[in-house]
Design a protein around this motif. Sequence first.
Motif, mmCIF file in Angstrom:
data_model
loop_
_atom_site.group_PDB
_atom_site.id
_atom_site.type_symbol
_atom_site.label_atom_id
_atom_site.label_comp_id
_atom_site.label_asym_id
_atom_site.label_seq_id
_atom_site.Cartn_x
_atom_site.Cartn_y
_atom_site.Cartn_z
ATOM 1 N N LEU A 118 -6.008 -0.586 -5.051
ATOM 2 C CA LEU A 118 -4.900 0.246 -5.512
ATOM 3 C C LEU A 118 -3.559 -0.376 -5.151
ATOM 4 C CD1 LEU A 118 -6.153 3.846 -4.698
ATOM 5 C CD2 LEU A 118 -5.782 2.844 -6.957
ATOM 6 N N ALA A 119 -3.455 -0.912 -3.942
ATOM 7 C CA ALA A 119 -2.196 -1.524 -3.512
ATOM 8 C C ALA A 119 -1.857 -2.737 -4.369
ATOM 9 C CB ALA A 119 -2.276 -1.918 -2.045
ATOM 10 N N ASP A 155 2.307 -10.464 -4.097
ATOM 11 C CA ASP A 155 1.368 -11.550 -4.404
ATOM 12 C C ASP A 155 2.087 -12.702 -5.090
ATOM 13 O OD1 ASP A 155 -0.772 -10.228 -3.295
ATOM 14 O OD2 ASP A 155 -1.517 -9.452 -5.214
ATOM 15 N N GLU A 156 2.992 -12.385 -6.016
ATOM 16 C CA GLU A 156 3.743 -13.430 -6.716
ATOM 17 C C GLU A 156 4.656 -14.179 -5.760
ATOM 18 O OE1 GLU A 156 5.675 -11.198 -9.776
ATOM 19 O OE2 GLU A 156 3.817 -10.923 -10.922
ATOM 20 N N PRO A 184 3.274 -2.223 -8.753
ATOM 21 C CA PRO A 184 4.291 -3.272 -8.973
ATOM 22 C C PRO A 184 4.699 -3.966 -7.673
ATOM 23 C CG PRO A 184 4.879 -1.287 -10.173
ATOM 24 C CD PRO A 184 3.690 -0.943 -9.319
ATOM 25 N N GLU A 185 4.803 -3.203 -6.586
ATOM 26 C CA GLU A 185 5.190 -3.806 -5.310
ATOM 27 C C GLU A 185 4.120 -4.775 -4.827
ATOM 28 O OE1 GLU A 185 5.038 -0.464 -5.790
ATOM 29 O OE2 GLU A 185 7.153 0.033 -5.912
#
Length: 83
Positions: free
Chosen positions: A48-49, A59-60, A53-54
């Motif tokens: 879910l995390a 991750d990006e 978007p956060e």
Amino acid sequence: MSGTPNDPEHPPPAVAEGDYTEGGVPNFDYVRDRIENRFATSLGATELAESTPEGRSLDEQLAERERAGKERLEQIRRSMREK
């Protein structure tokens, strides 16, 4: 008196038959099930995390930092070969 242990309107929580020994010690199957449930819950929370978007942004950012680090390391290696 409402809410006392002997109050018929508020019986004590039911304990599943066989989860504990007569001495009050949980059995192996009960403990294993609890651990597996906690593990599954943590996996679900992670999924879910990552889908927010956060989470994707983080991750990006981490991927970009790793890429930049590898690129900088390669630059340093090239400059050492040139000397």
